[in-house]
Design an enzyme around this catalytic site. Structure first.
Site: not given
Length: 490
Positions: A460-462, A464
């Site tokens: 999940d790019h949110r 890290c």
């Protein structure tokens, strides 16, 4: 004189609102004991046996095998105090073989309270010996000793009992709609109902299925009135003779896909439906990204052979990778987290509850190994084996299928090298393991044939950026290529 008590489908926990009858375990006329399983049902989480809290003679069953019933719908009636079957006309309001159509089933209300319903309350005083009150989650009978009480938990952000949770502010969309059941969301989506415009009648404003069905009914009754509204009064138009005109030829109707021969329609319900809803939500809410790397697993396989040759319990390859994962998550805790959209925070979790994908005859399931970070390789191997067997036999409980914080996916068992898996919502990452095959590899400056595996990390790019994800994956690859690296973290 026998008293006829109605047993309804109880609250099955985990926010489940309905279940499908898989197999009846009793027939009309059978004598059942207190807490005897009477029906096997399949929910969106697992297949469970439902025990009856009454002892007596079964006088009626509601719903045939394959019928879906909402929580709170009648399952069967029991004549308490009877030693032989009573006349059906006196004991059952409907024939025993009558199936309850799904469309006619009553809408589920809030979770049943632990106390007795009016029908049970009237019989509890005289039939306390025939009722246990121990029926799954939050559902009881008139037996006072078996009453249950639900404790409302405080929000995570205000809970003093969880100091290890780390919360970070995160930019994102507005808070989620208070809906627990994916079935309620699907019903609203299919009928074009905006959940944000509804006021839930459940506890703490929870939107229930009945709320959505009422909104659908209101929309259906308002639409005709808008079309047939009378026009304002005006002067009468002159009467003209009707003019004959040919009716337009009807356009040819397109053939429905299901009307073609050979087309098969498979209902999306049970485990398959739950998987579909969860994967759809993951794709819709999580901005995921994937990175991957090839690693030389020759030394890892040799180390595992040495451990198994030393005697004791055998250690599976999945357990070795799980041990590496827990060590990597200790170094990169950002990936053992979840996103709280309502609070706009990243919640880092102290324990690693490791899920692993398992393919069964009933579809894909993801059992969860609790506190994997505190387990040895032997303990992980035993728990993986136990949960896998339970998944194949369909005996996994809802608690064993929920609460994961990170997932391990060994798709190499299907003979493939790589994949970009979908994150198991609401987790933040998943590690994929491809097949281990001999390949040409440069080892110590020379070309050699080595055992190579492809590793992929979807995250999940949110929570890290790529640097953290790359650091996690590189550490896993280093442990695979040189198992001694793992010893420095034990």
């Amino acid at each position: 004189m026998a008293q006829v008590l109605e047993f309804k489908l109880p609250d099955l926990g985990e926010g489940l609102t309905e279940a499908e009858i898989v197999r009846w375990l009793v027939s009309v006329g059978d004598v059942v004991a207190v807490d005897q399983p009477v029906v096997e049902v399949e929910t969106a989480k697992a297949m469970v046996e439902v025990p009856c809290p009454y002892g007596g003679v079964v006088t009626a069953r509601y719903g045939e095998e394959g019928t879906e019933l909402p929580v709170g719908a009648p399952l069967l009636t029991v004549a308490v105090g009877a030693s032989e079957p009573s006349d059906a006309s006196d004991t059952a309001p409907a024939p025993a073989t009558a199936a309850t159509p799904r469309a006619a089933a009553p809408a589920p209300a809030a979770a049943p309270a632990p106390g007795p319903t009016p029908a049970r309350a009237s019989a509890s005083a005289s039939a306390s010996d025939e009722a246990s009150g121990n029926v799954l989650v939050g559902y009881g009978t008139g037996a006072p000793a078996a009453r249950r009480r639900r404790v409302r938990r405080a929000p995570l952000s205000a809970s003093p009992a969880a100091p290890a949770l780390v919360r970070e502010p995160v930019n994102g969309a507005a808070g989620p709609v208070p809906v627990v059941s994916p079935l309620v969301r699907r019903l609203a989506r299919e009928h074009g109902v905006d959940l944000r415009g509804l006021t839930g009648t459940g506890r703490d404003g929870l939107i229930l299925r009945c709320d959505v069905e009422q909104a659908i009914h209101r929309g259906a009754t308002q639409a005709p009135s808008a079309v047939s509204a009378p026009a304002p009064a005006t002067a009468p138009a002159p009467v003209m003779a009707p003019t004959a005109s040919p009716a337009p030829a009807p356009a040819p109707a397109a053939a429905s896909p299901s009307a073609r021969p050979g087309v098969t329609r498979v209902p999306l319900r049970g485990v398959r439906g739950a998987v579909a809803d969860k994967l759809t939500r993951s794709r819709r809410e999580i901005p995921d990204a994937t990175c991957w790397v090839d690693a030389d697993a020759t030394e890892l396989l040799a180390a595992r052979r040495a451990m198994n040759a030393a005697g004791g319990a055998k250690i599976s390859l999945l357990a070795v990778f799980a041990r590496i994962c827990t060590a990597a998550l200790a170094r990169h805790p950002e990936l053992n987290s979840t996103v709280d959209l309502a609070a706009r925070e990243i919640v880092r979790l102290p324990e690693v509850h490791l899920g692993f994908a398992a393919q069964t005859d009933r579809g894909l399931v993801v059992p969860v190994v609790r506190d994997a970070q505190a387990r040895s390789a032997e303990s992980l191997s035993a728990e993986f084996a136990r949960l896998t067997e339970a998944g194949r036999s369909g005996t996994l409980t809802p608690g064993e299928l929920t609460g994961g914080t990170f997932t391990l996916n060994n798709y190499g068992v299907f003979g493939v090298d790589g994949s970009t898996p979908i994150i198991n919502h609401p987790e933040a990452a998943m590690l994929g393991i491809g097949r281990i095959v001999p390949k040409p590899w440069v080892h110590e400056g020379e070309l050699a044939v080595r055992q190579v595996v492809q590793l992929s990390l979807t995250f999940d790019h949110r929570v890290c950026d790529g640097g953290t994800a790359g650091g996690f994956l590189r550490y896993v690859a280093d442990c695979v290529e040189q198992p001694a690296v793992l010893l420095r973290t034990l």
